[in-house]
Design an enzyme around this catalytic site. Structure first.
Site, PDB file in Angstrom:
ATOM      1  N   TYR A  33       1.040  -1.261  -0.054  1.00 24.85           N
ATOM      2  CA  TYR A  33      -0.070  -0.158  -0.034  1.00 24.85           C
ATOM      3  C   TYR A  33       0.742   1.254  -0.190  1.00 24.85           C
ATOM      4  O   TYR A  33       0.766   2.261  -0.703  1.00 24.85           O
ATOM      5  CB  TYR A  33      -0.945  -0.080   1.258  1.00 24.85           C
ATOM      6  CG  TYR A  33      -1.838  -1.162   1.234  1.00 24.85           C
ATOM      7  CD1 TYR A  33      -3.002  -1.131   0.679  1.00 24.85           C
ATOM      8  CD2 TYR A  33      -1.445  -2.401   1.910  1.00 24.85           C
ATOM      9  CE1 TYR A  33      -3.841  -2.190   0.867  1.00 24.85           C
ATOM     10  CE2 TYR A  33      -2.436  -3.412   1.923  1.00 24.85           C
ATOM     11  CZ  TYR A  33      -3.691  -3.295   1.513  1.00 24.85           C
ATOM     12  OH  TYR A  33      -4.574  -4.157   1.520  1.00 24.85           O
ATOM     13  N   ASN A  54     -12.255  -2.085  -5.790  1.00 25.36           N
ATOM     14  CA  ASN A  54     -11.912  -2.262  -7.205  1.00 25.36           C
ATOM     15  C   ASN A  54     -13.005  -3.214  -7.761  1.00 25.36           C
ATOM     16  O   ASN A  54     -13.209  -4.382  -7.331  1.00 25.36           O
ATOM     17  CB  ASN A  54     -10.599  -3.174  -6.898  1.00 25.36           C
ATOM     18  CG  ASN A  54     -10.020  -3.474  -8.233  1.00 25.36           C
ATOM     19  OD1 ASN A  54     -10.762  -3.289  -9.225  1.00 25.36           O
ATOM     20  ND2 ASN A  54      -8.846  -4.290  -8.359  1.00 25.36           N
ATOM     21  N   CYS A  62      -5.765  -6.291  -7.522  1.00 18.56           N
ATOM     22  CA  CYS A  62      -5.487  -5.694  -6.150  1.00 18.56           C
ATOM     23  C   CYS A  62      -4.738  -6.701  -4.976  1.00 18.56           C
ATOM     24  O   CYS A  62      -4.509  -6.603  -3.954  1.00 18.56           O
ATOM     25  CB  CYS A  62      -6.694  -5.033  -5.439  1.00 18.56           C
ATOM     26  SG  CYS A  62      -8.271  -5.719  -5.458  1.00 18.56           S
ATOM     27  N   HIS A  63      -5.125  -8.155  -5.325  1.00 22.60           N
ATOM     28  CA  HIS A  63      -4.850  -9.247  -4.528  1.00 22.60           C
ATOM     29  C   HIS A  63      -3.404  -9.119  -4.323  1.00 22.60           C
ATOM     30  O   HIS A  63      -2.510  -9.783  -3.425  1.00 22.60           O
ATOM     31  CB  HIS A  63      -5.243 -10.505  -4.942  1.00 22.60           C
ATOM     32  CG  HIS A  63      -4.797 -11.145  -6.231  1.00 22.60           C
ATOM     33  ND1 HIS A  63      -5.466 -10.498  -7.477  1.00 22.60           N
ATOM     34  CD2 HIS A  63      -3.568 -11.836  -6.576  1.00 22.60           C
ATOM     35  CE1 HIS A  63      -4.644 -11.176  -8.408  1.00 22.60           C
ATOM     36  NE2 HIS A  63      -3.711 -11.730  -8.031  1.00 22.60           N
ATOM     37  N   GLU A 100      -0.269 -17.885  -8.301  1.00 19.78           N
ATOM     38  CA  GLU A 100       0.557 -16.860  -8.939  1.00 19.78           C
ATOM     39  C   GLU A 100       2.229 -17.526  -8.563  1.00 19.78           C
ATOM     40  O   GLU A 100       3.118 -16.738  -8.731  1.00 19.78           O
ATOM     41  CB  GLU A 100       0.601 -15.698  -9.042  1.00 19.78           C
ATOM     42  CG  GLU A 100      -0.835 -15.262  -9.327  1.00 19.78           C
ATOM     43  CD  GLU A 100      -1.048 -13.765  -9.628  1.00 19.78           C
ATOM     44  OE1 GLU A 100       0.103 -12.872  -8.927  1.00 19.78           O
ATOM     45  OE2 GLU A 100      -2.182 -13.236 -10.042  1.00 19.78           O
TER      46      GLU A 100
END
Length: 122
Positions: A33, A54, A62-63, A100
């Protein structure tokens, strides 16, 4: 949606700037952030507010944003309390990150420090 453009939506100019930066974060990497706030000359709380709204998630990722300590932080307006107190949304965030290759440990912290990224181009 191309990597540098946002789909049409009812968002503020600030949200648009935040979401455009999110599109720069490579898959398998995370930022904070605070890094987003620095790039936009804003505050981490303002960034969190934009991320909590979002409408394009998870395509606008945003994750991939964590607290500066490496703590998983919030997702979809829900903030994890820590030490195993995982809410439904944090579980979803962990799953997206794991897909990911980003591992969040059992305490809610980033397990591999090489996943950090802050190469924003504003």
């Amino acid at each position: 949606m191309s990597p540098k453009t946002l789909p049409p939506g009812n968002i503020t100019p600030f949200q648009s700037r935040v979401y455009a930066l999110l599109l720069q974060i490579p898959e398998g990497k995370v930022t904070t952030y605070a890094a987003l706030a620095t790039a936009l000359q804003s505050s981490p709380r303002a960034i969190g507010g934009a991320l909590g709204k979002n409408p394009f998630a998870p395509e606008v990722p945003c994750h991939r944003v964590l607290a500066s300590t490496g703590f998983i932080g919030g997702f979809k307006g829900e903030w994890e309390k820590g030490l195993g107190d995982v809410g439904r949304e944090q579980s979803a965030k962990k799953e997206l990150l794991a897909a990911e290759g980003v591992v969040i440990d059992e305490r809610g912290y980033l397990a591999d420090q090489s996943c950090w990224w802050d190469g924003f181009v504003v």
